[in-house]
Scaffold this motif. Structure first.
Motif, PDB file in Angstrom:
ATOM      1  N   ALA A  67       0.666  -1.215  -0.146  1.00  0.00           N
ATOM      2  CA  ALA A  67       0.007   0.178   0.131  1.00  0.00           C
ATOM      3  C   ALA A  67       0.894   1.088  -0.025  1.00  0.00           C
ATOM      4  O   ALA A  67       0.579   2.408  -0.778  1.00  0.00           O
ATOM      5  CB  ALA A  67      -0.895   0.043   1.078  1.00  0.00           C
ATOM      6  N   VAL A  68       1.953   1.252   0.751  1.00  0.00           N
ATOM      7  CA  VAL A  68       2.933   2.396   0.661  1.00  0.00           C
ATOM      8  C   VAL A  68       3.518   2.601  -0.515  1.00  0.00           C
ATOM      9  O   VAL A  68       3.571   3.568  -0.938  1.00  0.00           O
ATOM     10  CB  VAL A  68       3.979   2.182   1.767  1.00  0.00           C
ATOM     11  CG1 VAL A  68       4.875   3.322   1.796  1.00  0.00           C
ATOM     12  CG2 VAL A  68       3.391   2.144   3.241  1.00  0.00           C
ATOM     13  N   SER A  69       3.848   1.416  -1.221  1.00  0.00           N
ATOM     14  CA  SER A  69       4.563   1.727  -2.640  1.00  0.00           C
ATOM     15  C   SER A  69       3.575   2.272  -3.534  1.00  0.00           C
ATOM     16  O   SER A  69       3.845   2.761  -4.384  1.00  0.00           O
ATOM     17  CB  SER A  69       4.851   0.128  -3.040  1.00  0.00           C
ATOM     18  OG  SER A  69       5.272   0.026  -4.479  1.00  0.00           O
ATOM     19  N   ASP A  70       2.352   1.766  -3.471  1.00  0.00           N
ATOM     20  CA  ASP A  70       1.074   2.221  -4.157  1.00  0.00           C
ATOM     21  C   ASP A  70       0.890   3.865  -4.020  1.00  0.00           C
ATOM     22  O   ASP A  70       0.475   4.481  -4.997  1.00  0.00           O
ATOM     23  CB  ASP A  70      -0.285   1.542  -4.088  1.00  0.00           C
ATOM     24  CG  ASP A  70      -0.182   0.050  -4.730  1.00  0.00           C
ATOM     25  OD1 ASP A  70       0.838   0.038  -5.737  1.00  0.00           O
ATOM     26  OD2 ASP A  70      -0.696  -0.696  -4.275  1.00  0.00           O
ATOM     27  N   ILE A  71       0.931   4.285  -2.855  1.00  0.00           N
ATOM     28  CA  ILE A  71       0.727   5.646  -2.517  1.00  0.00           C
ATOM     29  C   ILE A  71       1.986   6.388  -3.190  1.00  0.00           C
ATOM     30  O   ILE A  71       1.901   7.338  -3.767  1.00  0.00           O
ATOM     31  CB  ILE A  71       0.731   5.943  -1.162  1.00  0.00           C
ATOM     32  CG1 ILE A  71      -0.363   5.095  -0.534  1.00  0.00           C
ATOM     33  CG2 ILE A  71       0.975   7.354  -0.659  1.00  0.00           C
ATOM     34  CD1 ILE A  71      -0.637   5.297   1.020  1.00  0.00           C
ATOM     35  N   LEU A  72       3.165   5.762  -2.941  1.00  0.00           N
ATOM     36  CA  LEU A  72       4.297   6.549  -3.392  1.00  0.00           C
ATOM     37  C   LEU A  72       4.248   6.486  -5.111  1.00  0.00           C
ATOM     38  O   LEU A  72       4.422   7.866  -5.430  1.00  0.00           O
ATOM     39  CB  LEU A  72       5.653   5.776  -3.249  1.00  0.00           C
ATOM     40  CG  LEU A  72       6.915   6.288  -3.631  1.00  0.00           C
ATOM     41  CD1 LEU A  72       7.361   7.429  -3.355  1.00  0.00           C
ATOM     42  CD2 LEU A  72       8.038   5.087  -3.571  1.00  0.00           C
ATOM     43  N   LEU A  73       3.804   5.725  -5.754  1.00  0.00           N
ATOM     44  CA  LEU A  73       3.660   5.615  -7.164  1.00  0.00           C
ATOM     45  C   LEU A  73       2.547   6.681  -7.743  1.00  0.00           C
ATOM     46  O   LEU A  73       2.875   7.457  -8.596  1.00  0.00           O
ATOM     47  CB  LEU A  73       3.337   4.187  -7.707  1.00  0.00           C
ATOM     48  CG  LEU A  73       3.299   3.949  -9.228  1.00  0.00           C
ATOM     49  CD1 LEU A  73       4.418   4.209  -9.987  1.00  0.00           C
ATOM     50  CD2 LEU A  73       2.978   2.651  -9.600  1.00  0.00           C
TER      51      LEU A  73
END
Length: 321
Positions: A67-73
């Protein structure tokens, strides 16, 4: 004339989607809603896992990092794309362009590694249930998370630094909605062979090999599930990995589509549309898939809502008194 050709690029022009003016505001509204839903959906996953003690397990710890990765992207791509949609041509500094490329690659690499360790986690849970708690405990899980972040950030940094050693002398126009590698290298007047070889090597190490590991893990998982005698047992075992399998299929499927499309100039419009799959659609769909197909997340959401309502009711009573 010669001096003009070797002028070093300091500003980049992103063309984005050359859509008719009549649908500009519709596109802006669509991408704005997608961005808000992506951020809210992934923050909800992080909040639920943090709130519920029942979700403090390796699988859900990995899910929060996804989820953190998706927010970053999404944050790296969508706000700038919203600006491109409105103004049609967006000017950004070359440093900003390189920074956007770096964070884009970090989030994509991180997602590949996280999906791989999540498939390994499901393999242990289904194929080696008696050894699961000893192999995949919280301590090991946190170590894996740290390693995936360090690997993603450091490897992509090395690749990005290699790109910055190239000489970029124009033109300074990128026919895309973000700074991707292929259109970026088209601006270089240096030999890009080393960068492309490095990209292919890193792609093999952090995309192809993880994908192979995921496939092997699921071959063992499927074989193990088929050996379960009862239909109920098979459904229960498959339900624990169905969400992850759906996310893996969507993510790698979109990457395969993009890399199968030729990178010639006449194919850029198709490439831009396909790039939306893994830069915009995937971060949006990941929390939706996990929320819809995961009973434990639904239960945690219901508990959080009930507790919030109870606390709100108590606060209203106190204020009223």
């Amino acid at each position: 004339m010669y001096e003009t050709n070797i002028t070093i690029i300091t500003m980049i022009h992103l063309l984005g989607f050359q859509s008719p003016q009549s649908i500009t505001y519709y596109l802006f509204f669509l991408f704005f809603i997608v961005y808000c839903m992506t951020i809210c959906g992934n923050l909800l996953i992080i909040t639920l896992v943090s709130y519920s003690k029942n979700l403090h397990s390796p699988m859900y710890i990995f899910l929060t990092q996804l989820a953190v990765s998706d927010i970053l992207l999404a944050t790296d791509i969508l706000p700038n794309m919203l600006h491109v949609v409105l103004v049609k041509v967006n000017r950004m500094s070359f440093v900003h362009c390189i920074a956007q490329f770096y964070f884009f690659c970090v989030s994509e690499t991180l997602e590949c590694l996280l999906l791989t360790v999540m498939s390994y986690d499901r393999y242990l849970a289904i194929c080696k249930p008696l050894h699961y708690s000893s192999i995949m405990n919280t301590h090991i899980c946190l170590k894996m998370v740290i390693v995936t972040w360090i690997l993603s950030a450091s490897v992509v940094l090395i690749h990005t630094l290699t790109i910055t050693t190239l000489q970029f002398c124009g033109p300074n126009i990128i026919d895309h909605f973000f700074c991707d590698l292929a259109p970026l290298l088209e601006l270089s007047c240096s030999d890009t062979t080393l960068v492309q070889l490095e990209f292919n090597l890193l792609g093999s190490l952090f995309v192809e090999i993880p994908f192979l590991i995921v496939i092997i893990s699921y071959v063992y998982i499927i074989v193990t599930i088929l050996q379960i005698p009862s239909v109920t047992g098979r459904k229960k075992a498959f339900s624990t990995c169905s969400s992850h399998l759906a996310v893996v299929s969507m993510y790698y499927g979109s990457l395969v589509c993009v890399y199968l499309v030729p990178t010639r100039r006449q194919a850029w419009n198709i490439s831009k549309v396909l790039s939306l799959l893994y830069t915009v659609v995937t971060p949006l769909m990941n929390p939706i898939i996990y929320s819809l197909r995961n009973k434990e997340l639904k239960k945690a959401a219901e508990q959080m809502i009930n507790n919030f309502n109870k606390n709100s009711f108590k606060f209203i009573l106190k204020v009223g008194i």
